[in-house]
Motif scaffolding. Sequence first.
Motif, PDB file in Angstrom:
ATOM      1  N   ASP A  99      -3.484  -0.272  12.087  1.00 29.08           N
ATOM      2  CA  ASP A  99      -4.759   0.037  12.742  1.00 29.08           C
ATOM      3  C   ASP A  99      -5.158  -0.945  13.840  1.00 29.08           C
ATOM      4  O   ASP A  99      -6.202  -0.789  14.446  1.00 29.08           O
ATOM      5  CB  ASP A  99      -5.891   0.136  11.706  1.00 29.08           C
ATOM      6  CG  ASP A  99      -6.179  -1.193  11.011  1.00 29.08           C
ATOM      7  OD1 ASP A  99      -5.738  -2.239  11.507  1.00 29.08           O
ATOM      8  OD2 ASP A  99      -6.849  -1.170   9.976  1.00 29.08           O
TER       9      ASP A  99
ATOM     10  N   ASP B 218       0.809  -1.225   0.000  1.00 29.61           N
ATOM     11  CA  ASP B 218       0.000   0.000   0.000  1.00 29.61           C
ATOM     12  C   ASP B 218       0.841   1.274   0.000  1.00 29.61           C
ATOM     13  O   ASP B 218       0.287   2.367  -0.141  1.00 29.61           O
ATOM     14  CB  ASP B 218      -0.929   0.013   1.220  1.00 29.61           C
ATOM     15  CG  ASP B 218      -2.137  -0.885   1.027  1.00 29.61           C
ATOM     16  OD1 ASP B 218      -2.414  -1.234  -0.130  1.00 29.61           O
ATOM     17  OD2 ASP B 218      -2.786  -1.231   2.019  1.00 29.61           O
TER      18      ASP B 218
ATOM     19  N   MET C  10      -6.254   2.573   3.401  1.00 32.03           N
ATOM     20  CA  MET C  10      -6.816   1.785   4.500  1.00 32.03           C
ATOM     21  C   MET C  10      -8.272   1.414   4.214  1.00 32.03           C
ATOM     22  O   MET C  10      -8.692   0.278   4.457  1.00 32.03           O
ATOM     23  CB  MET C  10      -6.723   2.577   5.797  1.00 32.03           C
ATOM     24  CG  MET C  10      -5.315   3.002   6.175  1.00 32.03           C
ATOM     25  SD  MET C  10      -4.297   1.651   6.759  1.00 32.03           S
ATOM     26  CE  MET C  10      -4.901   1.481   8.419  1.00 32.03           C
ATOM     27  N   MET C  11      -9.047   2.370   3.681  1.00 30.24           N
ATOM     28  CA  MET C  11     -10.445   2.089   3.376  1.00 30.24           C
ATOM     29  C   MET C  11     -10.569   1.065   2.252  1.00 30.24           C
ATOM     30  O   MET C  11     -11.420   0.161   2.299  1.00 30.24           O
ATOM     31  CB  MET C  11     -11.169   3.375   2.993  1.00 30.24           C
ATOM     32  CG  MET C  11     -12.634   3.177   2.624  1.00 30.24           C
ATOM     33  SD  MET C  11     -13.622   2.633   4.012  1.00 30.24           S
ATOM     34  CE  MET C  11     -13.761   4.168   4.903  1.00 30.24           C
ATOM     35  N   ARG C  12      -9.743   1.195   1.246  1.00 31.87           N
ATOM     36  CA  ARG C  12      -9.761   0.233   0.137  1.00 31.87           C
ATOM     37  C   ARG C  12      -9.508  -1.183   0.653  1.00 31.87           C
ATOM     38  O   ARG C  12     -10.226  -2.126   0.298  1.00 31.87           O
ATOM     39  CB  ARG C  12      -8.698   0.619  -0.888  1.00 31.87           C
ATOM     40  CG  ARG C  12      -8.459  -0.402  -1.996  1.00 31.87           C
ATOM     41  CD  ARG C  12      -7.309   0.048  -2.880  1.00 31.87           C
ATOM     42  NE  ARG C  12      -6.980  -0.954  -3.880  1.00 31.87           N
ATOM     43  CZ  ARG C  12      -6.164  -1.992  -3.666  1.00 31.87           C
ATOM     44  NH1 ARG C  12      -5.597  -2.141  -2.470  1.00 31.87           N
ATOM     45  NH2 ARG C  12      -5.914  -2.865  -4.622  1.00 31.87           N
ATOM     46  N   ARG C  13      -8.504  -1.317   1.494  1.00 31.19           N
ATOM     47  CA  ARG C  13      -8.195  -2.652   2.018  1.00 31.19           C
ATOM     48  C   ARG C  13      -9.296  -3.133   2.961  1.00 31.19           C
ATOM     49  O   ARG C  13      -9.598  -4.326   3.018  1.00 31.19           O
ATOM     50  CB  ARG C  13      -6.835  -2.625   2.719  1.00 31.19           C
ATOM     51  CG  ARG C  13      -6.312  -4.020   3.054  1.00 31.19           C
ATOM     52  CD  ARG C  13      -4.873  -3.980   3.514  1.00 31.19           C
ATOM     53  NE  ARG C  13      -3.976  -3.661   2.416  1.00 31.19           N
ATOM     54  CZ  ARG C  13      -3.516  -4.547   1.539  1.00 31.19           C
ATOM     55  NH1 ARG C  13      -3.911  -5.807   1.610  1.00 31.19           N
ATOM     56  NH2 ARG C  13      -2.675  -4.186   0.590  1.00 31.19           N
ATOM     57  N   MET C  14      -9.904  -2.220   3.711  1.00 29.63           N
ATOM     58  CA  MET C  14     -10.992  -2.627   4.601  1.00 29.63           C
ATOM     59  C   MET C  14     -12.176  -3.157   3.811  1.00 29.63           C
ATOM     60  O   MET C  14     -12.757  -4.197   4.144  1.00 29.63           O
ATOM     61  CB  MET C  14     -11.425  -1.444   5.472  1.00 29.63           C
ATOM     62  CG  MET C  14     -12.542  -1.785   6.446  1.00 29.63           C
ATOM     63  SD  MET C  14     -13.030  -0.351   7.436  1.00 29.63           S
ATOM     64  CE  MET C  14     -14.293  -1.102   8.478  1.00 29.63           C
TER      65      MET C  14
ATOM     66  N   TRP D  23     -10.017  -4.020  11.900  1.00 32.07           N
ATOM     67  CA  TRP D  23     -10.628  -3.207  10.856  1.00 32.07           C
ATOM     68  C   TRP D  23     -10.471  -3.836   9.478  1.00 32.07           C
ATOM     69  O   TRP D  23     -10.785  -3.210   8.478  1.00 32.07           O
ATOM     70  CB  TRP D  23     -10.036  -1.794  10.866  1.00 32.07           C
ATOM     71  CG  TRP D  23     -10.372  -1.028  12.105  1.00 32.07           C
ATOM     72  CD1 TRP D  23      -9.647  -0.965  13.254  1.00 32.07           C
ATOM     73  CD2 TRP D  23     -11.540  -0.234  12.342  1.00 32.07           C
ATOM     74  NE1 TRP D  23     -10.282  -0.190  14.188  1.00 32.07           N
ATOM     75  CE2 TRP D  23     -11.445   0.288  13.657  1.00 32.07           C
ATOM     76  CE3 TRP D  23     -12.655   0.099  11.565  1.00 32.07           C
ATOM     77  CZ2 TRP D  23     -12.410   1.113  14.212  1.00 32.07           C
ATOM     78  CZ3 TRP D  23     -13.618   0.933  12.123  1.00 32.07           C
ATOM     79  CH2 TRP D  23     -13.499   1.426  13.430  1.00 32.07           C
ATOM     80  N   TYR D  24      -9.976  -5.070   9.416  1.00 28.19           N
ATOM     81  CA  TYR D  24      -9.815  -5.803   8.154  1.00 28.19           C
ATOM     82  C   TYR D  24      -8.942  -5.031   7.162  1.00 28.19           C
ATOM     83  O   TYR D  24      -9.112  -5.154   5.961  1.00 28.19           O
ATOM     84  CB  TYR D  24     -11.181  -6.106   7.511  1.00 28.19           C
ATOM     85  CG  TYR D  24     -12.249  -6.522   8.480  1.00 28.19           C
ATOM     86  CD1 TYR D  24     -12.095  -7.639   9.282  1.00 28.19           C
ATOM     87  CD2 TYR D  24     -13.427  -5.780   8.616  1.00 28.19           C
ATOM     88  CE1 TYR D  24     -13.080  -8.026  10.182  1.00 28.19           C
ATOM     89  CE2 TYR D  24     -14.416  -6.159   9.519  1.00 28.19           C
ATOM     90  CZ  TYR D  24     -14.237  -7.277  10.302  1.00 28.19           C
ATOM     91  OH  TYR D  24     -15.213  -7.655  11.185  1.00 28.19           O
ATOM     92  N   SER D  25      -8.025  -4.250   7.665  1.00 29.51           N
ATOM     93  CA  SER D  25      -7.209  -3.406   6.800  1.00 29.51           C
ATOM     94  C   SER D  25      -5.739  -3.728   7.032  1.00 29.51           C
ATOM     95  O   SER D  25      -5.362  -4.894   7.091  1.00 29.51           O
ATOM     96  CB  SER D  25      -7.532  -1.933   7.085  1.00 29.51           C
ATOM     97  OG  SER D  25      -6.830  -1.086   6.218  1.00 29.51           O
ATOM     98  N   ASP D  26      -4.897  -2.716   7.172  1.00 28.75           N
ATOM     99  CA  ASP D  26      -3.478  -2.921   7.457  1.00 28.75           C
ATOM    100  C   ASP D  26      -3.302  -3.063   8.964  1.00 28.75           C
ATOM    101  O   ASP D  26      -3.209  -2.067   9.680  1.00 28.75           O
ATOM    102  CB  ASP D  26      -2.653  -1.745   6.935  1.00 28.75           C
ATOM    103  CG  ASP D  26      -2.645  -1.688   5.420  1.00 28.75           C
ATOM    104  OD1 ASP D  26      -2.236  -2.679   4.806  1.00 28.75           O
ATOM    105  OD2 ASP D  26      -3.045  -0.651   4.860  1.00 28.75           O
TER     106      ASP D  26
END
Length: 322
Positions: free
Chosen positions: A78, A3, A176-180, A71-74
């Motif tokens: 987070d 990312d 972060m939102m894209r990965r979430m 948060w299912y992200s990085d």
Amino acid sequence: MADLPRFLTAPLLRSWHLRWGADPAEVADGMPGDDLFPRAQYRCTRAITVAAPPEDVWPWLVQVGCLRAGWYSDELLDDLSHPSAREIVPHLQDLKVGAWLPMAPTPSATSAFVVDGFEAPRWMLWRTPSSSWAWRLVALPDGGTRLITRLHAVYDWHRVSTALWVPLMEFGDFPMMRRMLRGIRERAEAEHRRLVPLQVDGRRLALIRRVHTAAWFSIESCVGYLLYSGLTGRSDRRAGAAAAVVAGECLVFTAGGFRCPMTALAENAGAAGGSVTDIYLPAWFARNLPAIHLPLLVAIGCLHGRTLRRRRAGRPPGRAGS
């Protein structure tokens, strides 16, 4: 690492990523919380299609939060390197208005999102004193879900913390939102397949496996040749072609969130787990392919770099260890 380019280029691509995945109608449509911060400097509407009904997507949103389900992200950024949950956690499913969704291990009234309202499994609204975050789940005719999210954030320059908050939003929000969103999609679809298995298309799945196996062995042959040519000092055109193949595969794999693009094809053909990398490989080996290949690629880069430096210096390449 995957990312990092998105973090660095986010401000340059602001007008595009503020509407990532959303069509014009979704951007124009009203969402819960639109009237809370009419002067918000940061406004974005993003969306993704999930091959699962809203009832199967909703639980993943309910349980989010730092040191909750994540948060299912990085996770490094987070959730303090704690992996986000890959299953629905029953004791986190009791959603109530006023509940806190922490963004940090020690939440406060100014940093944690608070559940402002919801209607399961249709919409949910979170808010802080300076931002609102809305979610909408729209059922699709094919049984899927259109997952839409909208964020409003106010930059209050009277507060010292805004100097830190603004760079985080401008550089970090989109990656972060894209990965979430992709993380929610991956988990919801996997759980839906577990509960409602697809009918297996044997011929299609066999073809996908054959193509993937051929591609995998071709790439591994290139890796093997690069290692051999690096050890023997043969940084020639064939090594360059092999490097281009391996680099292309790394880019495709990284762009897909470290997920083989043929995995989705296998899942659509009825594969239980979707993975097609473990056809002829032990399960532990298939799961750790990226970690196994990383030191090999680093070694290959060092070997060929040494050969090229020797050529520039006018010395014969020689062999490793000579």
